[in-house]
Design a protein around this motif. Structure first.
Motif, mmCIF file in Angstrom:
data_model
loop_
_atom_site.group_PDB
_atom_site.id
_atom_site.type_symbol
_atom_site.label_atom_id
_atom_site.label_comp_id
_atom_site.label_asym_id
_atom_site.label_seq_id
_atom_site.Cartn_x
_atom_site.Cartn_y
_atom_site.Cartn_z
ATOM 1 N N PHE A 246 0.866 -1.186 0.000
ATOM 2 C CA PHE A 246 0.000 0.000 0.000
ATOM 3 C C PHE A 246 0.902 1.235 0.000
ATOM 4 C CE2 PHE A 246 -3.072 -2.984 2.152
ATOM 5 C CZ PHE A 246 -3.969 -3.021 1.084
ATOM 6 N N HIS A 267 -8.389 -4.939 -3.995
ATOM 7 C CA HIS A 267 -7.965 -3.645 -3.438
ATOM 8 C C HIS A 267 -8.146 -2.529 -4.462
ATOM 9 C CE1 HIS A 267 -6.686 -5.178 0.342
ATOM 10 N NE2 HIS A 267 -5.830 -6.020 -0.190
ATOM 11 N N ARG A 272 -8.235 1.495 -3.643
ATOM 12 C CA ARG A 272 -6.919 1.661 -3.020
ATOM 13 C C ARG A 272 -5.833 1.485 -4.074
ATOM 14 N NH1 ARG A 272 -6.052 -0.623 2.886
ATOM 15 N NH2 ARG A 272 -4.570 1.087 2.753
ATOM 16 N N GLN A 273 -4.844 2.340 -4.078
ATOM 17 C CA GLN A 273 -3.740 2.199 -5.025
ATOM 18 C C GLN A 273 -2.797 1.101 -4.529
ATOM 19 O OE1 GLN A 273 -3.154 3.661 -8.227
ATOM 20 N NE2 GLN A 273 -1.847 1.869 -8.057
#
Ligand SMILES: Cc1cc2nc3c(=O)[nH]c(=O)nc-3n(C[C@H](O)[C@H](O)[C@H](O)COP(=O)(O)OP(=O)(O)OC[C@H]3O[C@@H](n4cnc5c(N)ncnc54)[C@H](O)[C@@H]3O)c2cc1C
Length: 384
Positions: A246, A267, A272-273
């Motif tokens: 993350f 994800h 979320r990157q």
């Protein structure tokens, strides 16, 4: 299919029309012309630089004819593919690929040589490979129409009888009357932005379906590949050396290129990157990885990123049937279809025969492209 009466401004006739000039189409052209057929090959882009192979390096399912090696080579993907592949097809493709790769060496492909002087024939660099294939088919007398997408097949009372299309640089229409047509238009990765896939919009599937052929294994065509967000290069194999993180540097448990792609997808879907770093590659291996896939590193070099030490943002790009297995259903050993006169090769054809329900990426697809192209080109005169 359109009625045969249709005439374009450029009206040609041949024994065999090949639609698509990637590895599958060019091998089909080479083998059919060696059998004495008059061959025309049309490509939507430029035969030699268009399609999925031309800008990439591809691993190839090249296994020496030793029974133990061949059995081992078949076993792993057979299991992964749900035991749906067929042993007779795997054997044929392994043998044809072995012969074609050795032939490429004789015909001038510059295979790298190791310290013992042994050539490494388990991979091909797309630009050199496809440049050579174009040269070989031209030398064999194949007429190439570049920038000439096929738009529709032609029919007569016996089945498929050619195709029509447009020459995109002049706006002129073309038609080719032919006793046999090989669809080698590659897979479909529509709007994926993956390297070489801009031309791969699934045209051949539409042509085949319109003519009455069926598709097979399309449930196995939802392949997604890992790619940096800033690049079109989808070399997922290299991510076996990656850890995934993350933004705050926390390791993402369970994320991986082989087993853990779903974790990454989940994800990304949640907004979320995800970041990757190829930190599992040993110091010794890093220069070798660079040499093996030079285009993988180009976008990193341009951005000043070292992928072995810097985490970089990734995404998943659709590769559809370019790496998934589905495609036009094959009904005989010459890669014929249910429609008389219509053949399919490469990613346009189903690869279930050698991959079952698993991806053909990494080695099998390249082997299938050159083998199925050869089977189609060889068999055109033998099939009804
Ligand atoms: C980044 C990347 C890496 C890969 N690496 C590997 C690997 O390591 N090992 C492996 O086995 N496989 C690999 N693959 C898959 C492999 O590249 C393909 O399986 C192979 O290119 C299939 O060959 P083909 O001739 O069927 O199709 P393509 O090479 O895609 O060629 C299709 C051709 O058809 C033309 N065309 C399309 N529509 C029309 C139309 N309507 N009229 C006329 N022409 C048309 C296109 O312009 C193109 O020239 C990779 C793919 C990608 C994208």
């Amino acid at each position: 299919m359109h009625a045969l009466a249709y005439k374009g401004s450029l009206d040609l006739a041949a024994d065999v029309l090949i639609i698509g000039g990637g590895p599958a189409g060019t091998w089909a052209a080479l083998t059919a012309s060696a059998k004495g057929a008059k061959v025309i090959l049309v490509d939507k882009g430029y035969c030699g630089s268009s399609g999925a192979t031309a800008p990439s390096g591809t691993g190839v399912w090249y296994v020496k004819p030793d029974q133990e090696f061949r059995d081992e080579a078949k076993a792993s993907r057979f299991r992964l593919g749900g035991e749906l592949a067929e042993h007779s097809w795997m054997d044929r493709v392994l043998q044809q690929t072995y012969e074609n790769m050795n032939r490429l060496s004789i015909l001038g492909y510059p295979f790298p040589v190791n310290e013992q002087g042994q050539p490494h024939r388990r991979g091909l660099q797309g630009p050199e490979y496809m440049k050579l294939m174009r040269k070989l088919i031209k030398k064999a007398g194949v007429k190439i129409l570049d920038h000439s997408p096929a738009l529709e097949l032609l029919a007569d009372e016996y089945g498929v009888a050619g195709a029509t299309g447009v020459r995109t640089q002049t706006g002129e229409l073309w038609s080719v009357q032919a006793g046999a047509v090989v669809i080698a238009t590659g897979g479909c990765a529509f709007l994926s932005n993956a390297l070489g896939c801009n031309v791969l919009t699934g045209d051949g599937y539409l042509f085949a379906a319109e003519a009455g052929a069926s598709l097979s294994g399309m449930e196995f065509s939802n392949a997604y590949a890992i790619s940096p967000t800033f690049s079109s290069v989808t070399k997922t194999a290299y991510y076996s050396y990656a850890n995934f993180y993350f933004e705050d540097g926390t390791l993402i448990e369970g994320a991986g290129s082989k087993q853990g792609r779903t974790v990454i997808a989940r994800h990304l879907q949640e907004g979320r990157q995800v970041y990757a770093r190829l930190d599992k590659a040993s110091e010794d291996l890093r220069p070798l990885l660079r040499v093996a896939q030079t285009n993988f590193f180009l976008p990193f070099d341009r951005m000043g990123i070292d992928p072995f030490t810097d985490a970089f943002p990734i995404t998943l790009r659709l590769e559809g049937t370019v790496r998934g297995t589905g495609g036009i259903h094959i009904t005989n050993t010459s890669c014929g279809t249910e429609v008389p006169g219509l053949y399919a090769a490469g990613d346009a054809a189903t690869r279930e025969l050698i991959c079952g329900g698993f991806t053909g990426g990494g080695s099998h697809n390249a082997a299938w492209a050159m083998s199925s192209g050869s089977f189609a080109g060889e068999g055109l005169h033998n099939s009804p």
